[in-house]
Every structure is written in structure tokens, then in C-alpha cells.
Write a protein that holds these residues in place. Structure first.
Motif, PDB file in Angstrom:
ATOM      1  N   ARG A  15       0.847  -1.191   0.000  1.00  0.00           N
ATOM      2  CA  ARG A  15       0.000   0.000   0.000  1.00  0.00           C
ATOM      3  C   ARG A  15       0.882   1.241   0.000  1.00  0.00           C
ATOM      4  N   THR A  16       0.371   2.304  -0.589  1.00  0.00           N
ATOM      5  CA  THR A  16       1.130   3.544  -0.678  1.00  0.00           C
ATOM      6  C   THR A  16       0.364   4.686  -0.018  1.00  0.00           C
ATOM      7  N   ALA A  17       1.094   5.718   0.370  1.00  0.00           N
ATOM      8  CA  ALA A  17       0.488   6.878   1.009  1.00  0.00           C
ATOM      9  C   ALA A  17      -0.381   7.632   0.010  1.00  0.00           C
ATOM     10  N   GLU A  18      -1.549   8.078   0.469  1.00  0.00           N
ATOM     11  CA  GLU A  18      -2.459   8.847  -0.367  1.00  0.00           C
ATOM     12  C   GLU A  18      -2.255  10.339  -0.115  1.00  0.00           C
ATOM     13  N   ALA A  19      -2.432  11.127  -1.150  1.00  0.00           N
ATOM     14  CA  ALA A  19      -2.311  12.579  -1.010  1.00  0.00           C
ATOM     15  C   ALA A  19      -3.321  13.093   0.009  1.00  0.00           C
ATOM     16  N   GLY A  20      -2.855  13.922   0.930  1.00  0.00           N
ATOM     17  CA  GLY A  20      -3.739  14.510   1.926  1.00  0.00           C
ATOM     18  C   GLY A  20      -4.047  13.630   3.114  1.00  0.00           C
ATOM     19  N   GLY A  62       6.102  -0.890   5.831  1.00  0.00           N
ATOM     20  CA  GLY A  62       5.750   0.219   4.961  1.00  0.00           C
ATOM     21  C   GLY A  62       6.537   0.120   3.679  1.00  0.00           C
ATOM     22  N   ALA A  63       5.859   0.345   2.538  1.00  0.00           N
ATOM     23  CA  ALA A  63       6.506   0.263   1.225  1.00  0.00           C
ATOM     24  C   ALA A  63       7.158  -1.102   0.999  1.00  0.00           C
ATOM     25  N   GLY A  64       6.597  -2.140   1.594  1.00  0.00           N
ATOM     26  CA  GLY A  64       7.117  -3.488   1.409  1.00  0.00           C
ATOM     27  C   GLY A  64       8.309  -3.834   2.263  1.00  0.00           C
ATOM     28  N   ARG A  65       8.713  -2.907   3.140  1.00  0.00           N
ATOM     29  CA  ARG A  65       9.889  -3.129   3.973  1.00  0.00           C
ATOM     30  C   ARG A  65       9.512  -3.067   5.457  1.00  0.00           C
ATOM     31  N   LEU A  66      10.453  -3.437   6.311  1.00  0.00           N
ATOM     32  CA  LEU A  66      10.245  -3.439   7.747  1.00  0.00           C
ATOM     33  C   LEU A  66      11.029  -2.292   8.362  1.00  0.00           C
TER      34      LEU A  66
END
Length: 307
Positions: A15-20, A62-66
Motif C-alpha cells: 500500500r502507498t500513502a495517499e495525497a492529503g 511500509g513500502a514493502g519493507r520493515l
């Protein structure tokens, strides 16, 4: 774990961060109605905190990493390198001695690596299923995970157990409904989980448990909400879990949910409740502190919104 992510070659992506929208990491106490905001960022979508064995830090994906986040002085994130491990999802747990981290890869396999970082080892075989880790027995010998048939859209999750050192998994018959979040009780006598076995309403997950040695799955609490991911404190006195609105299918992101704190001898009477905007990623794995007094969770508020 999210069944909707199962596509060709798993198709799972971080999952990726969404704008706002921010990621907010919180620490809640069994003694307070007000959680502490530990860390917030709009740069990286973080999920599913584990509390380290020494009580000093949280581990989040986060971002596929630990990543490691210090609890005392949370100045920033430090990546924990997992060599030879693919992108991971939000199903990761620590061994009882805190030395090993077990993770679920986006390839549908389970891996073990040093908790401080280092070379990972794949534990699961190509057995036709996706593997999503949730629990490790108190003696460190057995992993509890969810297996889902590869390439079969909407296939329900089933409880399975395997040696923590690797080897064949063994499915446990718990009925027809989807099961998720299997986790051992601190004494090793029980496996707690959420399951759709007890209701005909689509997606209506409820908290249940079964003896770790096998036997009948029994509901521990009946509610109108959709309840996921029961996590017991190390002393076995309290539990925390996430409640989704009635009618929710699965455990999606970006909903108004409630983290509920209960005593394990009185599941129907919350000790504290923590409403927040989140769901998927909020508390997929056990996030209790070693002293059983605090636990961590994540929310995903819009900029300007508290939680």
C-alpha cells in the motif's frame, strides 16, 4: 491480509500513502482513555506495529519493507534490512525471545530473519496456497497462519500450523466460514481468531477461540459489529481488537473503526474504546508492550483531522 489482493502471481503490492492523508502511530494505555500520538508522517504508509521484546521500539511495515520506530525518542524510522526477502505485507510477528522476525511476503510465502536485520530464509513450500502469518506459539516452535488457495478468487481463509523452523503445514478444520488472525494465548493453551463461521450474514466476523491442540471452535463474544484481530496482552488479562461497522466485508482500509480494549474474562464490556479512521493496517498483528500495560495501533487521518 486481504483476499481482494489475490490476483495473477499473487498481484499483491505494498500500500502507498495517499495525497492529503497521514499515517499516525498511537500508544494506548490500559489506564487512560487518551492515546498518545507517537509518530506521524505523510511520506510513508505504515502498518501493523509489533512491540519489540526489549520494550524500546515498534516494528512496522511500509513500502514493502520493515521499519523500527523508537518508543522513547521517536525521531524517525530506521529500516531493518531483510536480505533475500521480497516485499512484505502487514502480517509479521516476533519470536518469543525477540531474536527472530517472521514475515509474510507479497509472494504468498513466509520467511524468517534476524529481528535486527539480516538474511531471510523462506519457510513455506509451493503447496498451492498463499500463506499469511499471524501467530507463534509461546515455546517458539509453531507458527499459526492463514492459508488461502492460490488463484481461486474469494477462497476462504483456513487455519494452518507449521514448524517455526520450516516444514509442511497442517490445516485445522474450523468450519466453512472465512477465518483470519489466528494467534496463541500467552499460556499456549488456545488459539484466538476471527471467523465468519457463526453467522450467515456476509462478512460478519466474530471473535472465537479453539484449543491449541485442536477441537471445536467456540465464539467468545457476540456483537453486531464486524470484529477482527484479537490480540491478548502478555499477562493474558486484557485483549484488544478492531471493530468494523456492521455489514463490512473483510477488513478494508479507510473506514471509521473502533479499537476495543477488553478484559479476557469479560469480552462484552469494553474497558476502553478508541475510535479512529483506519481499518486495514491499524492493528493486524499483536502490538502489546512486554509489560502488558500499553499497546500500539495506527490510524490514517486526513490532514487536519485528529485521528
Amino acid at each position: 491480509m486481504d483476499r481482494t489482493e489475490d490476483t495473477e502471481d499473487t498481484g499483491m503490492r505494498p500500500r502507498t500513502a495517499e495525497a492529503g492523508r497521514r499515517t499516525a502511530v498511537w500508544i494506548a494505555s490500559v489506564d487512560s482513555d487518551e492515546p498518545q500520538l507517537l509518530f506521524a508522517t505523510a511520506e510513508l504508509l505504515l502498518e501493523a506495529p509489533n512491540w519489540s521484546h526489549d520494550g524500546r521500539s515498534l516494528l512496522l511495515n511500509g513500502a514493502g519493507r520493515l521499519w523500527r520506530l523508537d518508543v522513547g525518542t521517536p525521531s524517525g524510522l530506521v529500516e531493518i534490512p531483510l536480505d533475500g526477502v521480497p516485499d512484505i505485507n502487514n502480517d509479521h510477528v516476533l519470536s518469543p525471545d525477540g531474536r527472530t522476525v517472521y514475515v509474510s511476503g507479497m509472494d504468498g510465502h513466509l520467511y524468517a530473519a534476524p529481528a535486527a536485520g539480516g538474511k531471510g530464509v523462506r519457510l513455506t513450500a509451493d503447496d498451492g496456497t498463499l500463506h499469511f502469518l499471524h501467530g507463534v506459539s509461546p515455546d517458539g516452535r509453531t507458527l499459526a497462519y492463514v492459508e488461502i488457495a492460490r488463484g481461486v478468487a474469494g477462497s476462504p481463509g483456513r487455519l494452518a500450523l507449521m514448524p517455526a523452523a520450516g516444514g509442511p503445514g497442517k490445516a485445522v478444520d474450523t468450519g466453512e466460514g472465512h477465518l483470519d488472525g489466528p494467534e496463541y494465548s500467552p499460556d499456549g493453551e488456545w488459539i484466538y481468531c476471527n471467523t465468519e463461521t457463526f453467522t450467515e450474514a456476509p462478512g460478519h466476523a466474530q471473535i472465537a477461540r479453539l484449543p491449541a491442540a485442536g477441537s471445536v471452535l467456540r465464539r467468545v463474544h457476540t456483537s453486531d459489529t464486524v470484529d477482527w484481530f484479537p490480540h491478548l496482552s502478555p499477562d493474558g488479562v486484557h485483549a484488544a481488537y478492531v471493530s468494523f461497522p456492521p455489514g463490512t466485508l473483510g477488513h478494508p482500509a479507510n473506514l471509521d473503526v473502533t479499537v476495543r480494549l477488553v478484559r479476557t474474562d469479560a469480552w462484552a464490556v469494553p474497558v476502553r474504546t478508541f475510535p479512529l479512521f483506519g481499518g486495514q493496517g491499524t492493528m493486524n498483528v499483536n502490538s502489546w508492550s512486554p509489560d502488558s500495560r500499553r499497546f500500539a495501533f495506527v490510524s490514517y487521518p486526513l490532514d487536519g483531522r485528529a485521528g
